[in-house]
Write a protein that holds these residues in place. Structure first.
Motif, PDB file in Angstrom:
ATOM      1  N   SER A  36      86.835  -4.340  -6.975  1.00 15.27           N
ATOM      2  CA  SER A  36      87.961  -4.881  -8.401  1.00 15.27           C
ATOM      3  C   SER A  36      88.224  -6.108  -8.449  1.00 15.27           C
ATOM      4  CB  SER A  36      89.082  -3.739  -8.803  1.00 15.27           C
ATOM      5  OG  SER A  36      88.487  -2.544  -8.270  1.00 15.27           O
ATOM      6  N   ALA A  37      88.243  -6.287  -7.839  1.00 10.77           N
ATOM      7  CA  ALA A  37      88.969  -8.448  -8.584  1.00 10.77           C
ATOM      8  C   ALA A  37      87.500  -9.168  -8.088  1.00 10.77           C
ATOM      9  CB  ALA A  37      89.615  -8.942  -7.171  1.00 10.77           C
ATOM     10  N   SER A  38      86.847  -8.790  -8.102  1.00  4.96           N
ATOM     11  CA  SER A  38      85.238  -9.502  -7.875  1.00  4.96           C
ATOM     12  C   SER A  38      84.754  -9.165  -9.619  1.00  4.96           C
ATOM     13  CB  SER A  38      84.977  -9.054  -6.926  1.00  4.96           C
ATOM     14  OG  SER A  38      82.775  -9.164  -7.305  1.00  4.96           O
ATOM     15  N   VAL A  39      85.266  -8.201  -9.854  1.00  8.13           N
ATOM     16  CA  VAL A  39      84.021  -7.052 -10.966  1.00  8.13           C
ATOM     17  C   VAL A  39      85.372  -7.651 -12.396  1.00  8.13           C
ATOM     18  CG1 VAL A  39      83.914  -4.765 -13.092  1.00  8.13           C
ATOM     19  CG2 VAL A  39      83.348  -5.126  -9.596  1.00  8.13           C
ATOM     20  N   ARG A  40      86.438  -7.781 -11.663  1.00  4.10           N
ATOM     21  CA  ARG A  40      87.625  -8.217 -12.666  1.00  4.10           C
ATOM     22  C   ARG A  40      87.476  -9.323 -13.336  1.00  4.10           C
ATOM     23  NH1 ARG A  40      91.071  -5.014 -10.846  1.00  4.10           N
ATOM     24  NH2 ARG A  40      92.019  -7.078  -9.321  1.00  4.10           N
ATOM     25  N   GLY A  41      86.416 -10.618 -12.114  1.00  2.00           N
ATOM     26  CA  GLY A  41      86.653 -12.098 -11.808  1.00  2.00           C
ATOM     27  C   GLY A  41      85.634 -12.120 -13.066  1.00  2.00           C
ATOM     28  N   GLN A  42      84.933 -11.773 -12.055  1.00  2.00           N
ATOM     29  CA  GLN A  42      83.384 -12.010 -12.983  1.00  2.00           C
ATOM     30  C   GLN A  42      82.663 -11.980 -14.115  1.00  2.00           C
ATOM     31  OE1 GLN A  42      81.548 -14.748 -11.454  1.00  2.00           O
ATOM     32  NE2 GLN A  42      84.020 -15.248 -10.573  1.00  2.00           N
ATOM     33  N   GLY A  43      83.186  -9.816 -14.237  1.00  2.00           N
ATOM     34  CA  GLY A  43      83.075  -9.719 -15.613  1.00  2.00           C
ATOM     35  C   GLY A  43      81.303  -8.851 -15.537  1.00  2.00           C
ATOM     36  N   PHE A  44      81.852  -8.080 -13.998  1.00  2.00           N
ATOM     37  CA  PHE A  44      79.842  -7.386 -13.434  1.00  2.00           C
ATOM     38  C   PHE A  44      80.005  -6.082 -14.646  1.00  2.00           C
ATOM     39  CE2 PHE A  44      80.467  -8.919  -9.653  1.00  2.00           C
ATOM     40  CZ  PHE A  44      79.334 -11.297  -9.744  1.00  2.00           C
ATOM     41  N   HIS A  45      78.618  -6.449 -14.738  1.00  2.00           N
ATOM     42  CA  HIS A  45      78.732  -4.686 -16.580  1.00  2.00           C
ATOM     43  C   HIS A  45      77.267  -4.401 -16.089  1.00  2.00           C
ATOM     44  CE1 HIS A  45      76.031  -6.978 -18.705  1.00  2.00           C
ATOM     45  NE2 HIS A  45      76.550  -8.433 -18.213  1.00  2.00           N
ATOM     46  N   SER A  46      76.452  -4.998 -15.037  1.00  2.00           N
ATOM     47  CA  SER A  46      75.489  -4.176 -15.137  1.00  2.00           C
ATOM     48  C   SER A  46      74.942  -4.258 -13.700  1.00  2.00           C
ATOM     49  CB  SER A  46      74.766  -4.240 -16.253  1.00  2.00           C
ATOM     50  OG  SER A  46      73.281  -4.274 -15.542  1.00  2.00           O
ATOM     51  N   ILE A  47      73.861  -3.207 -13.192  1.00  2.00           N
ATOM     52  CA  ILE A  47      74.235  -3.799 -11.187  1.00  2.00           C
ATOM     53  C   ILE A  47      72.553  -2.648 -10.994  1.00  2.00           C
ATOM     54  CG2 ILE A  47      76.264  -4.059 -10.481  1.00  2.00           C
ATOM     55  CD1 ILE A  47      75.901  -1.009  -9.470  1.00  2.00           C
ATOM     56  N   MET A  48      71.728  -3.198 -10.605  1.00  2.00           N
ATOM     57  CA  MET A  48      71.008  -2.379  -9.609  1.00  2.00           C
ATOM     58  C   MET A  48      70.966  -2.650  -8.731  1.00  2.00           C
ATOM     59  SD  MET A  48      67.640  -3.756 -12.136  1.00  2.00           S
ATOM     60  CE  MET A  48      67.567  -5.929 -11.342  1.00  2.00           C
ATOM     61  N   ALA A  49      70.674  -1.164  -8.443  1.00  2.00           N
ATOM     62  CA  ALA A  49      70.320  -0.450  -6.645  1.00  2.00           C
ATOM     63  C   ALA A  49      69.637  -0.141  -6.212  1.00  2.00           C
ATOM     64  CB  ALA A  49      71.870   0.735  -6.201  1.00  2.00           C
ATOM     65  N   VAL A  50      68.630  -1.675  -5.036  1.00  2.00           N
ATOM     66  CA  VAL A  50      67.239  -1.059  -4.974  1.00  2.00           C
ATOM     67  C   VAL A  50      67.009  -0.910  -3.999  1.00  2.00           C
ATOM     68  CG1 VAL A  50      65.027  -1.810  -5.303  1.00  2.00           C
ATOM     69  CG2 VAL A  50      66.631  -2.689  -6.886  1.00  2.00           C
ATOM     70  N   PRO A  51      66.485  -0.132  -2.879  1.00  2.00           N
ATOM     71  CA  PRO A  51      66.100   0.245  -2.158  1.00  2.00           C
ATOM     72  C   PRO A  51      65.310  -0.518  -1.252  1.00  2.00           C
ATOM     73  CG  PRO A  51      64.716   1.633  -3.248  1.00  2.00           C
ATOM     74  CD  PRO A  51      65.632   1.552  -4.486  1.00  2.00           C
ATOM     75  N   LEU A  52      65.176  -0.705   0.225  1.00  2.00           N
ATOM     76  CA  LEU A  52      64.335  -1.689   0.605  1.00  2.00           C
ATOM     77  C   LEU A  52      63.781  -0.969   1.292  1.00  2.00           C
ATOM     78  CD1 LEU A  52      66.659  -4.746   1.669  1.00  2.00           C
ATOM     79  CD2 LEU A  52      64.861  -4.394   0.248  1.00  2.00           C
ATOM     80  N   ARG A  53      62.204  -0.678   1.177  1.00  2.00           N
ATOM     81  CA  ARG A  53      61.443   0.099   1.637  1.00  2.00           C
ATOM     82  C   ARG A  53      60.049  -0.151   2.448  1.00  2.00           C
ATOM     83  NH1 ARG A  53      61.921   5.672   1.172  1.00  2.00           N
ATOM     84  NH2 ARG A  53      59.882   6.131   0.897  1.00  2.00           N
ATOM     85  N   ALA A  54      59.413  -0.211   3.153  1.00  2.00           N
ATOM     86  CA  ALA A  54      58.381   0.231   3.472  1.00  2.00           C
ATOM     87  C   ALA A  54      57.547   0.058   4.793  1.00  2.00           C
ATOM     88  CB  ALA A  54      58.981  -1.994   4.276  1.00  2.00           C
ATOM     89  N   ARG A  55      56.639   0.664   4.219  1.00  2.00           N
ATOM     90  CA  ARG A  55      55.933   1.995   5.195  1.00  2.00           C
ATOM     91  C   ARG A  55      56.892   2.681   4.885  1.00  2.00           C
ATOM     92  NH1 ARG A  55      56.379  -2.730   8.304  1.00  2.00           N
ATOM     93  NH2 ARG A  55      54.234  -4.348   8.785  1.00  2.00           N
ATOM     94  N   GLY A  56      56.895   3.537   4.239  1.00  2.00           N
ATOM     95  CA  GLY A  56      57.352   4.684   3.961  1.00  2.00           C
ATOM     96  C   GLY A  56      59.084   4.764   4.496  1.00  2.00           C
ATOM     97  N   ILE A  57      59.299   3.740   4.575  1.00  2.00           N
ATOM     98  CA  ILE A  57      61.591   3.732   5.409  1.00  2.00           C
ATOM     99  C   ILE A  57      61.278   3.003   4.683  1.00  2.00           C
ATOM    100  CG2 ILE A  57      60.392   4.929   7.644  1.00  2.00           C
ATOM    101  CD1 ILE A  57      60.264   2.111   8.510  1.00  2.00           C
ATOM    102  N   THR A  58      63.174   3.631   4.509  1.00  2.00           N
ATOM    103  CA  THR A  58      64.303   2.811   4.389  1.00  2.00           C
ATOM    104  C   THR A  58      64.843   2.128   4.702  1.00  2.00           C
ATOM    105  OG1 THR A  58      64.171   4.653   2.375  1.00  2.00           O
ATOM    106  CG2 THR A  58      66.133   2.614   1.984  1.00  2.00           C
TER     107      THR A  58
END
Length: 781
Positions: free
Chosen positions: A339-361
């Motif tokens: 919460s402090a990080s989001v307030r301090g930097q004003g983070f408003h948009s994120i992307m969560a992207v899986p690290l997948r290789a050879r069909g496994i995460t």
């Protein structure tokens, strides 16, 4: 069509009146000359503006409502052009008026309208003593690369000087710190139709931001191909992804992996509706020391099932989220640090992207943007997925390598000696260093094998290649050497048998059905080198044979360091070529250095230079063998190694005359009693009377067998060291063996009795026949 012509002074006074003007408007020249031009206008409300246009210092065309002498209105097409004197000052205006609007004049107006109303930025630039200025412009924005841009003005100068069109590309700051607006400006020279002289430069500017951003994405992907996965290290690969995308794609990124992946194991996926534990491997920020990070490097954190990272892992698909996502707000609210990080930097948009290789995460990468950046868009998500996919392949390769390397190291450590058995011949110290992460575990090995008669075998070898196959082959060869050493074969014969074994291993590996560990690169020829040496502390003779292995270095007690001159044989597995033994006499206290080629070979020097450095390091005075090992490694090895290194140091000892007693015996059964008597007297001299009974029995049996079945010369030798050793030699190469004696047999029990009374016995072949030996522990003092 009537045309009226008049001249007007800069003050707006009519100074000239043509006959066409009289016919068109009804005024004669005397009636109008001297009056103001405004008096001719019929529309009073527009008189000021139109009068100003007529008397403007610029050329002007348009329509005007004029009043005829009789009072009626005339709508005329009017064109006004300034007349300049030799100093460029306006001295009068030439005004023409027609009753009909010609098509060309109307077209001229349309061109002007198109110019001023253009959807792209268009300008006409002229130059004076102060520089370039915009003489006319159409659509214009603050983002347009204007006359204040030095690079832009240099391009304008070049167009004017060379009278050739050009293209200028530039960028201007955008509201988002992560994106710039890009522009393409077409420039062309503007010529005076009458003289052909370049009098200005025309420009048309197009917004090329989309194309610019597309090129940036391609450049980022291209750079990812060369900058991500440069090493087989999981943490380094993850950090390479983080360093690449900040600040070019995100203001902050974190890379978290499943716990099993960090250990090199296969990923273990849990249920999709439970919390997920991930370990922070890397993060990067536009600020120093990553103040936005709520989780420290190397620390584990639990992500609730509804959080974007957990949803991403559960579905295997990227998640675009932000301040308008209730799950995002709920996730951030559960952690005070986040919460402090989001307030301090004003983070408003994120992307969560899986690290997948050879069909496994394997894990998840979270990209975030702060208040100074615009939200992520779909094209950003596609780019992030591509980058994460490339990083995942690198992470998976590193994970698989870590697993194989760990297994290979475990196998190799289990096959290499951890400590050596006690023996009297040499004092030893050793070092083994696996190769760096750039190469797999190799097949270097070494060994110290106690032999009969207080002798010792010193072995060092190297299997070509790296990985599990090399380690497994090394284990086979080391086991084979120990087995052949127990048979007490001379060094050249031992290498001959070892060469045959490698040939058989190669033929077995060529058949995938019978291969022990099938896999890519496991089959084919096995290349290996080996150096086998036997040192006898009684005679102080060292016998060596080499199968393609570099020679050992020896430091003599007088400080002289030399390389032992050997007759090098072929690599193991070549087959059909002989091996030769070399004998050298070593003074007590000589120091032998056995090593693998990883110690003396390097990219910056050849083997000869490495051997010289080895000799120099070996000659340096040091207090102990362990310190000598460390000093040699420090002097010869670079910070990064491409091969394994094995080093074995052996300082020779010697058994003195008071520890050895030997007699030559005739081939006469009557001598057996004399041999027992000599043995008893010698044991009394050594203070070993308690061992006399068993030793006399052993001597009696062995001497009797030598006289009965052997050949002269016959010798008896007693050795007192950590154990009491009895040896009987003869000139026959026929080896005795235990057999089961029947009830009424008169013989066949001697060797069986020797085996029962001693802790070990055996036979070794010599150059003149054989030696039968028996060893028993010394009586307790």
């Amino acid at each position: 069509m009537d045309t009226a012509t008049a001249t007007i002074s800069p003050q707006g006074i009519v100074t000239g009146w043509s006959e066409g003007a009289r016919r068109l408007l009804g005024y004669s020249a005397p009636e109008i000359v001297g009056r103001t031009a405004v008096d001719l206008l019929a529309t009073v409300g527009l008189s000021g503006a139109t009068g100003y246009a007529l008397a403007s210092s610029r050329e002007w065309s348009g329509t005007a409502a004029l009043r005829h002498q009789d009072g009626h209105r005339l709508d005329l097409t009017v064109h006004s052009a300034p007349s300049l004197d030799r100093n460029g000052e306006t001295q009068a205006f030439l005004v023409t008026a027609t009753t009909d609007a010609p098509e060309s004049a109307y077209h001229h107006e349309v061109v002007e309208w198109a110019f001023t109303q253009s959807s792209i930025a268009m300008s006409a630039l002229t130059k004076d003593s102060h520089g370039w200025h915009v003489a006319a412009s159409g659509q214009h924005t603050d983002e347009y690369p204007n006359e204040g841009n030095e690079a832009f003005l240099r391009s304008v100068d070049r167009v004017a000087e060379q009278a050739t069109p050009t293209r200028y590309e530039g960028c201007t700051p955008a509201p988002s710190a992560l994106r710039q607006h890009a522009w393409v400006t077409e420039m062309w020279p503007v010529r005076d139709p009458a003289t052909g002289r370049v009098c200005g430069v025309g420009t048309a500017t197009f917004d090329s931001s989309e194309q610019h951003w597309a090129r940036q994405r391609l450049a980022l992907l291209n750079e990812a191909g060369t900058s991500i996965g440069t090493t087989l290290d999981v943490t380094r690969t993850a950090q390479e992804l983080a360093d690449l995308v900040v600040p070019r794609l995100a203001d902050f990124i974190s890379v978290d992996l499943l716990e099993s992946v960090t250990r090199g194991e296969e990923p273990v996926a849990g249920p999709v509706d439970v919390d997920v534990v991930l370990r922070r491997i890397a993060h990067a920020s536009g600020s120093e020391e990553s103040p936005e990070a709520a989780v420290g490097l190397g620390e584990a954190d639990t992500y609730p099932s509804f959080s974007p990272p957990a949803r991403c892992l559960a579905t295997g698909r990227a998640v675009l989220s932000g301040a308008d996502d209730p799950d995002f707000v709920r996730w951030i609210g559960q952690s005070e640090a986040r919460s402090a990080s989001v307030r301090g930097q004003g983070f408003h948009s994120i992307m969560a992207v899986p690290l997948r290789a050879r069909g496994i995460t394997l894990g998840v990468a979270v990209f975030a943007r702060g208040r100074s950046s615009e939200p992520f868009a779909e094209d950003d998500l596609v780019l992030a997925e591509e980058l994460a996919g490339r990083a995942a392949v690198g992470v998976d390769n590193a994970r698989r390598y870590t697993r194989e390397r760990t297994n290979a190291l475990t196998l190799q450590r289990s096959l290499l000696p951890r400590e050596f058995p006690e023996q009297a011949a040499v004092e030893v110290a050793f070092r083994y260093l696996p190769a760096g992460s750039g190469a797999g575990v190799g097949g270097d090995w070494f060994d110290v094998v106690p032999l009969s008669g207080t002798r010792v075998a010193l072995v060092v070898g190297d299997v070509v290649g790296h990985g599990l196959h090399a380690s497994a082959t090394m284990g086979r060869l080391r086991t084979a050497v120990r087995t052949l050493a127990d048979v007490d074969l001379p060094p050249d014969e031992l290498l001959t048998h070892l060469d045959d074994l490698v040939t058989h291993l190669t033929s077995d590996d060529d058949d995938p059905v019978s291969a022990d560990m099938p896999g890519p690169g496991d089959f084919g020829e096995i290349g290996a080198t080996c150096l086998y040496a036997v040192y006898d502390p009684v005679s102080r003779m060292c016998t060596l044979a080499s199968a393609g292995h570099p020679p050992p270095a020896v430091l003599l007690p007088d400080g002289t360091v030399t390389l032992v001159e050997l007759s090098p044989g072929p690599l193991l597995g070549v087959g059909g070529l002989p091996f030769e033994s070399t004998e050298i006499e070593l003074p007590e206290g000589s120091l032998l250095a056995f090593y693998t080629d990883g110690l003396v070979e390097a990219r910056d020097h050849d083997v000869g230079a490495g051997l010289d450095r080895l000799c120099q390091a070996l000659a340096s005075p040091v207090p102990s063998l362990d310190v000598t090992c460390d000093a040699i490694l420090k002097a010869l090895l670079p910070d990064s190694r491409a091969d394994d290194v094995a080093l074995l140091l052996a300082r020779t000892r010697a058994l003195h005359a008071d520890q050895v007693a030997a007699w030559a015996l005739p081939s006469d059964p009557a001598i057996v009693a004399a041999a027992r008597a000599q043995t008893s007297r010698q044991l009394a001299t050594w203070g070993l009377e308690e061992a006399a009974f068993i030793t006399e029995l052993v001597v009696s049996e062995l001497v009797t067998n030598a006289i009965r079945y052997g050949a002269v010369p016959i010798g008896l030798r007693l050795i007192r060291d950590r154990a009491l050793i009895c040896e009987v030699s003869d000139a026959s190469s026929t080896a005795p063996h235990l057999r089961r004696a029947r009830i009424f047999d008169e013989g066949g029990r001697g060797l069986h009795m020797v085996a029962q009374l001693t802790q070990g016995w055996g036979t070794r072949q010599t150059s003149t026949g054989k030696t039968i030996w028996a060893e028993q522990p010394l009586p307790a003092s």
